[in-house]
Design a protein around this motif. Structure first.
Motif, PDB file in Angstrom:
ATOM      1  N   ALA A 129       0.826  -1.205   0.000  1.00 23.61           N
ATOM      2  CA  ALA A 129       0.000   0.000   0.000  1.00 23.61           C
ATOM      3  C   ALA A 129       0.859   1.254   0.000  1.00 23.61           C
ATOM      4  CB  ALA A 129      -0.925  -0.006   1.206  1.00 23.61           C
ATOM      5  N   PRO A 130       1.725   1.412  -1.004  1.00 21.09           N
ATOM      6  CA  PRO A 130       2.560   2.611  -1.049  1.00 21.09           C
ATOM      7  C   PRO A 130       1.699   3.858  -1.203  1.00 21.09           C
ATOM      8  CG  PRO A 130       2.657   1.442  -3.132  1.00 21.09           C
ATOM      9  CD  PRO A 130       1.910   0.565  -2.176  1.00 21.09           C
ATOM     10  N   GLY A 131       2.149   4.930  -0.613  1.00 18.31           N
ATOM     11  CA  GLY A 131       1.401   6.174  -0.738  1.00 18.31           C
ATOM     12  C   GLY A 131       0.103   6.140   0.034  1.00 18.31           C
ATOM     13  N   ASP A 132      -1.020   6.279  -0.669  1.00 19.76           N
ATOM     14  CA  ASP A 132      -2.316   6.395   0.000  1.00 19.76           C
ATOM     15  C   ASP A 132      -3.044   5.065   0.146  1.00 19.76           C
ATOM     16  OD1 ASP A 132      -2.954   5.898  -2.602  1.00 19.76           O
ATOM     17  OD2 ASP A 132      -4.117   7.730  -2.916  1.00 19.76           O
ATOM     18  N   VAL A 178      -5.240  -1.391  -2.014  1.00 22.76           N
ATOM     19  CA  VAL A 178      -5.933  -2.188  -1.001  1.00 22.76           C
ATOM     20  C   VAL A 178      -7.395  -1.759  -0.908  1.00 22.76           C
ATOM     21  CG1 VAL A 178      -6.073  -2.719   1.463  1.00 22.76           C
ATOM     22  CG2 VAL A 178      -3.851  -2.675   0.322  1.00 22.76           C
ATOM     23  N   ALA A 179      -7.621  -0.447  -0.925  1.00 21.16           N
ATOM     24  CA  ALA A 179      -8.990   0.061  -0.867  1.00 21.16           C
ATOM     25  C   ALA A 179      -9.803  -0.404  -2.075  1.00 21.16           C
ATOM     26  CB  ALA A 179      -8.983   1.586  -0.789  1.00 21.16           C
ATOM     27  N   ARG A 180      -9.160  -0.460  -3.240  1.00 18.77           N
ATOM     28  CA  ARG A 180      -9.857  -0.912  -4.448  1.00 18.77           C
ATOM     29  C   ARG A 180     -10.274  -2.367  -4.313  1.00 18.77           C
ATOM     30  NH1 ARG A 180      -9.203  -4.002  -8.489  1.00 18.77           N
ATOM     31  NH2 ARG A 180      -7.078  -4.563  -7.863  1.00 18.77           N
ATOM     32  N   THR A 204       0.314  -2.002  12.453  1.00 18.43           N
ATOM     33  CA  THR A 204      -0.690  -0.944  12.319  1.00 18.43           C
ATOM     34  C   THR A 204      -1.365  -1.009  10.957  1.00 18.43           C
ATOM     35  OG1 THR A 204       0.581   0.477  13.801  1.00 18.43           O
ATOM     36  CG2 THR A 204      -1.059   1.554  12.401  1.00 18.43           C
ATOM     37  N   PHE A 205      -0.587  -1.224   9.916  1.00 16.20           N
ATOM     38  CA  PHE A 205      -1.117  -1.306   8.552  1.00 16.20           C
ATOM     39  C   PHE A 205      -2.094  -2.468   8.402  1.00 16.20           C
ATOM     40  CE2 PHE A 205      -0.156  -3.766   4.576  1.00 16.20           C
ATOM     41  CZ  PHE A 205      -1.070  -3.112   3.764  1.00 16.20           C
ATOM     42  N   LEU A 206      -1.710  -3.652   8.892  1.00 18.04           N
ATOM     43  CA  LEU A 206      -2.566  -4.824   8.755  1.00 18.04           C
ATOM     44  C   LEU A 206      -3.837  -4.690   9.597  1.00 18.04           C
ATOM     45  CD1 LEU A 206       0.160  -7.609   8.807  1.00 18.04           C
ATOM     46  CD2 LEU A 206      -1.243  -6.945   6.849  1.00 18.04           C
TER      47      LEU A 206
END
Length: 310
Positions: A171-174, A178-180, A233-235
């Motif tokens: 998930a580089p940047g924004d 992953v959101a898609r 945190t990301f996961l």
């Protein structure tokens, strides 16, 4: 989701309200009566490995490759509601995706029919836990653990605390990719929920979310769950976004969302072996790595029963 042993970590695994001591009877709900719950079935359980309970004894059902446990949350819910064995169908299967609800799934030991084939016009209760494999979450965790091993080694010689090497990969940047994936899974799930209503028009439908796999902060994750703190945190945030999508789609379809995340906080894979619901990379209880153990399945059953009750 699917056990991590089916990913590139198979070799590593070979070296894979609070409910800490909940019982099967009255303690699951705090109530002995039926509390306005559905009648005695028929009940159909659908979902992936967080539903099926891989490696939790006793493994039962066919095909064996679906890795269903006789102590998974559907079995506990059926028992607590007094549903006869003849009126209970557990169609869940490890590694299932939303597509496997309407199409067959090949496993390493047999083929599971389309899960929706278990539904009939007489079905009164449906639970569904799905979506994690559609965004590749298990694979993501496996890759992040591998990256975390390298991170832990590097951290001994250079201070890179706070970095999230796996997040930078996925998930580089924004984090738009992953959101898609989560949005796409949501679109597929919306169609699946409509299909459930057509196949089982009398059924009450409960969409079951995922329990907390990781803590709010990653500093407490040790060698059993080697992750860079930033990736923890990301996961965790990715899982929260997935659960938010499930809640949104459930409400839009007129189904009930079952929150298993909130009651499982503090019982993640980085918590102590005596309290955790989720096993770490190196399990200490009979369960698949980074999946619910028997305590976790009991906790999930309690959440479902609270939702089903008055």
């Amino acid at each position: 989701m699917g056990p991590l042993a089916r990913t590139g970590l198979a070799g590593a695994l070979a070296c894979g309200v609070l409910v800490t001591a909940v019982g099967i009877g009255r303690d699951l709900t705090g109530s002995g009566g039926d509390g306005g719950r559905p009648s005695k079935g028929p009940y159909v359980a659908l979902g992936d490995s967080f539903t099926s309970g891989p490696r939790i004894p006793d493994q039962t059902g066919k095909p064996a490759g679906c890795e269903r446990s006789s102590r998974n949350y559907p079995a506990l819910v059926a028992k607590q509601l007094g549903i006869r064995a003849a009126d209970f169908r557990d169609a869940s299967c490890s590694a299932a995706t939303i597509g496997n609800l309407t199409g067959p799934q090949s496993t390493n030991d047999g083929t599971n029919p389309a899960q929706f084939s278990a539904l009939t016009a007489a079905t009164a209760l449906v639970t569904l836990g799905i979506g994690g494999n559609d965004i590749g979450f298990s694979i993501m965790v496996a890759k992040c653990v591998t990256t975390g091993e390298l991170y832990k080694a590097a951290a001994k010689v250079t201070n890179i605390n706070g970095q999230a090497p796996c997040k930078e990969r996925y998930a580089p940047g924004d984090g738009a990719e992953v959101a898609r994936k989560i949005r796409t899974a949501g679109d597929h799930l919306a169609r699946a929920l409509n299909d459930v209503k057509h196949r089982a028009p009398k059924a009450r439908i409960y969409l079951v979310g995922y329990p907390a796999i990781l803590p709010a902060k990653g500093a407490g994750c040790g060698s059993d769950m080697p992750l860079a703190p930033g990736d923890v945190t990301f996961l965790r945030e990715t899982e929260r976004q997935l659960n938010a999508m499930l809640r949104e789609r459930a409400e839009a379809a007129g189904a009930t969302y079952v929150d298993t995340f909130t009651p499982s906080i503090g019982h993640d894979a980085c918590s102590t072996a005596a309290t955790r619901w989720i096993e770490p990379l190196r399990p200490s209880s009979p369960a698949a790595a980074v999946h619910p153990n028997e305590r976790g399945e009991r906790g999930m059953a309690a959440a479902v029963l609270r939702a089903v009750g008055p």
